[in-house]
Design an enzyme around this catalytic site. Sequence first.
Site, PDB file in Angstrom:
ATOM      1  N   HIS A 166      46.046  35.343  23.217  1.00 26.70           N
ATOM      2  CA  HIS A 166      45.649  33.466  22.297  1.00 26.70           C
ATOM      3  C   HIS A 166      45.174  32.007  22.464  1.00 26.70           C
ATOM      4  O   HIS A 166      44.973  32.028  21.342  1.00 26.70           O
ATOM      5  CB  HIS A 166      46.394  32.826  24.207  1.00 26.70           C
ATOM      6  CG  HIS A 166      45.716  32.443  25.397  1.00 26.70           C
ATOM      7  ND1 HIS A 166      45.008  33.793  26.293  1.00 26.70           N
ATOM      8  CD2 HIS A 166      44.872  32.007  25.492  1.00 26.70           C
ATOM      9  CE1 HIS A 166      43.906  33.632  26.957  1.00 26.70           C
ATOM     10  NE2 HIS A 166      44.412  32.038  26.967  1.00 26.70           N
ATOM     11  N   ASP A 167      43.601  33.164  22.875  1.00 29.21           N
ATOM     12  CA  ASP A 167      42.387  32.776  21.843  1.00 29.21           C
ATOM     13  C   ASP A 167      41.590  32.854  21.363  1.00 29.21           C
ATOM     14  O   ASP A 167      40.744  33.123  21.637  1.00 29.21           O
ATOM     15  CB  ASP A 167      41.728  31.970  23.899  1.00 29.21           C
ATOM     16  CG  ASP A 167      41.816  30.638  24.751  1.00 29.21           C
ATOM     17  OD1 ASP A 167      42.383  30.010  23.906  1.00 29.21           O
ATOM     18  OD2 ASP A 167      42.051  30.999  26.289  1.00 29.21           O
ATOM     19  N   LYS A 173      38.685  31.780  20.398  1.00 31.96           N
ATOM     20  CA  LYS A 173      37.484  31.345  20.485  1.00 31.96           C
ATOM     21  C   LYS A 173      36.158  32.057  20.202  1.00 31.96           C
ATOM     22  O   LYS A 173      34.845  31.644  20.841  1.00 31.96           O
ATOM     23  CB  LYS A 173      37.545  31.502  22.211  1.00 31.96           C
ATOM     24  CG  LYS A 173      38.385  29.840  22.457  1.00 31.96           C
ATOM     25  CD  LYS A 173      38.360  29.948  24.118  1.00 31.96           C
ATOM     26  CE  LYS A 173      38.865  28.643  24.794  1.00 31.96           C
ATOM     27  NZ  LYS A 173      39.361  28.819  26.128  1.00 31.96           N
ATOM     28  N   HIS A 204      39.463  26.044  18.093  1.00 36.35           N
ATOM     29  CA  HIS A 204      40.313  27.717  18.398  1.00 36.35           C
ATOM     30  C   HIS A 204      41.612  28.074  17.491  1.00 36.35           C
ATOM     31  O   HIS A 204      41.736  29.197  17.399  1.00 36.35           O
ATOM     32  CB  HIS A 204      39.587  27.853  19.628  1.00 36.35           C
ATOM     33  CG  HIS A 204      40.079  27.615  21.190  1.00 36.35           C
ATOM     34  ND1 HIS A 204      41.181  26.551  21.135  1.00 36.35           N
ATOM     35  CD2 HIS A 204      41.235  28.588  21.133  1.00 36.35           C
ATOM     36  CE1 HIS A 204      41.773  26.683  22.082  1.00 36.35           C
ATOM     37  NE2 HIS A 204      42.302  27.703  22.594  1.00 36.35           N
ATOM     38  N   HIS A 258      49.812  27.449  22.067  1.00 33.21           N
ATOM     39  CA  HIS A 258      49.543  27.386  23.599  1.00 33.21           C
ATOM     40  C   HIS A 258      48.607  26.547  24.753  1.00 33.21           C
ATOM     41  O   HIS A 258      48.737  25.935  26.074  1.00 33.21           O
ATOM     42  CB  HIS A 258      49.075  28.597  24.362  1.00 33.21           C
ATOM     43  CG  HIS A 258      47.254  28.782  23.764  1.00 33.21           C
ATOM     44  ND1 HIS A 258      47.106  29.619  22.262  1.00 33.21           N
ATOM     45  CD2 HIS A 258      46.322  28.381  24.306  1.00 33.21           C
ATOM     46  CE1 HIS A 258      46.264  29.018  22.087  1.00 33.21           C
ATOM     47  NE2 HIS A 258      45.401  28.763  23.484  1.00 33.21           N
ATOM     48  N   HIS A 259      48.178  25.181  23.909  1.00 35.61           N
ATOM     49  CA  HIS A 259      47.544  23.874  24.172  1.00 35.61           C
ATOM     50  C   HIS A 259      49.322  22.630  23.651  1.00 35.61           C
ATOM     51  O   HIS A 259      48.171  21.358  23.889  1.00 35.61           O
ATOM     52  CB  HIS A 259      46.274  23.534  24.048  1.00 35.61           C
ATOM     53  CG  HIS A 259      46.005  24.530  24.071  1.00 35.61           C
ATOM     54  ND1 HIS A 259      44.728  24.498  25.298  1.00 35.61           N
ATOM     55  CD2 HIS A 259      44.778  25.916  23.729  1.00 35.61           C
ATOM     56  CE1 HIS A 259      44.004  25.423  25.982  1.00 35.61           C
ATOM     57  NE2 HIS A 259      43.786  26.049  24.555  1.00 35.61           N
ATOM     58  N   ASP A 292      48.033  30.652  31.751  1.00 43.25           N
ATOM     59  CA  ASP A 292      46.302  30.283  31.665  1.00 43.25           C
ATOM     60  C   ASP A 292      45.467  29.453  32.106  1.00 43.25           C
ATOM     61  O   ASP A 292      44.797  29.695  32.480  1.00 43.25           O
ATOM     62  CB  ASP A 292      46.199  30.394  30.049  1.00 43.25           C
ATOM     63  CG  ASP A 292      44.797  30.299  29.189  1.00 43.25           C
ATOM     64  OD1 ASP A 292      44.720  31.111  29.804  1.00 43.25           O
ATOM     65  OD2 ASP A 292      44.602  29.157  28.531  1.00 43.25           O
TER      66      ASP A 292
END
Length: 171
Positions: A36-37, A40, A65, A98-99, A127
Amino acid sequence: LTRMANISRVIALEMAGRHDLSDEFIEYLFHFAPLHDIGKIAIPDGILLKGGKLTDEERVTMQTHVAKGMEIVGKLISGFKMENMPKISMLQNIVWCHHEAMDGSGYPQGLRGDDIPLEARIVSVADVFDALTSARPYKQAWSNDEAMAFLTTKSPAVFDAQCVSALANKL
């Protein structure tokens, strides 16, 4: 990441009956959640590991990201000819959404409610729960009860209430 993937699986398993989630969906979710990240990797360590609150400029950089993650995933998909891989759109949805927040206040698209793919809503809760209950350079680990109280308070405005409830049922 392993913890977060397992939390995602727990939430999905609890929601499987209500949302007719197949074993295949849950297994792909488990494998894709840790990515998911992935974007980053392109964020400077000075921002990622900062001991205090981010400035507005740092927050904008951090939010990139998601787009950077989509670029990486896009290159992986095309470079490894994964376009026809089952559930590849699930990976894209997780990275891209996801954000997002249930009330539309999230990023990058400002999606609301059911416009946010279920897999992203699940990963979002997993998360945040994992982040809250883990020690970080900028904070102490919270208890499970403290983390669940936070998620409950932010539900249903930010987090999917069904996902939060599913996690609460398994703690």
